[in-house]
Design a protein around this motif. Structure first.
Motif, PDB file in Angstrom:
ATOM      1  N   VAL A  28       7.678  13.971  -3.845  1.00 44.75           N
ATOM      2  CA  VAL A  28       7.099  13.524  -5.110  1.00 44.75           C
ATOM      3  C   VAL A  28       6.872  12.009  -5.085  1.00 44.75           C
ATOM      4  O   VAL A  28       5.798  11.522  -5.461  1.00 44.75           O
ATOM      5  N   PHE A  32       3.220  10.108  -5.214  1.00 46.34           N
ATOM      6  CA  PHE A  32       3.022   9.104  -6.264  1.00 46.34           C
ATOM      7  C   PHE A  32       2.600   7.761  -5.649  1.00 46.34           C
ATOM      8  O   PHE A  32       1.622   7.155  -6.068  1.00 46.34           O
ATOM      9  N   LEU A  72       1.782   2.749 -12.712  1.00 48.71           N
ATOM     10  CA  LEU A  72       0.737   3.759 -12.608  1.00 48.71           C
ATOM     11  C   LEU A  72      -0.575   3.294 -13.221  1.00 48.71           C
ATOM     12  O   LEU A  72      -0.633   2.953 -14.394  1.00 48.71           O
TER      13      LEU A  72
END
Length: 135
Positions: A28, A32, A72
């Motif tokens: 994960v 990301f 992000l």
């Protein structure tokens, strides 16, 4: 007769569960970081960052050097095999004096990006600096 039930896991099952957890978390985090890296290293983001670094108002507000942050990014960036594409992207940026947000939108035709918006918004002050303005 009293039956005693053991709670918990055997050492082997605990080890398997732990290794599985580490692998899943690693995958994960890797995905990301990979997605963020694609946005950060895109030609659109690098061009916008270069324009921001050359802008005297951005330099006065955020300082030099500027960097794209690791938080992000939001929005979208798409290109096709025919040289077309579209961008509507928001990236965090920072410098030694402060941080802000880089907002980019535009279209790509025959491999050339044409931007209709490229703005730096300075955190804390809300100052908006248009990187497409005539100087």
């Amino acid at each position: 007769m009293v039956t005693v039930r053991r709670r918990g896991c055997t050492p082997l099952s605990c080890l398997i569960a732990g290794v599985t957890f580490v692998i899943v978390v690693g995958c994960v985090v890797g995905i990301f970081a990979g997605v963020i890296g694609l946005f950060r290293n895109s030609d659109v983001a690098q061009e916008a960052l270069a324009r921001a670094q050359r802008d005297p108002q951005v330099e006065a507000a955020l300082g030099r050097p500027l960097e794209i942050g690791w938080f992000l990014p939001t929005g979208s960036l798409s290109t096709d095999a025919n040289g077309g594409g579209k961008v509507d992207l928001t990236l965090p940026i920072s410098g030694p004096r402060g941080s802000g947000t880089l907002i980019i939108s535009g279209v790509r035709t025959r491999g050339v990006w044409e931007y209709d918006r490229m703005i730096v918004t300075v955190d804390g002050t809300g100052q908006r600096i248009d990187l497409l303005r005539e100087r």
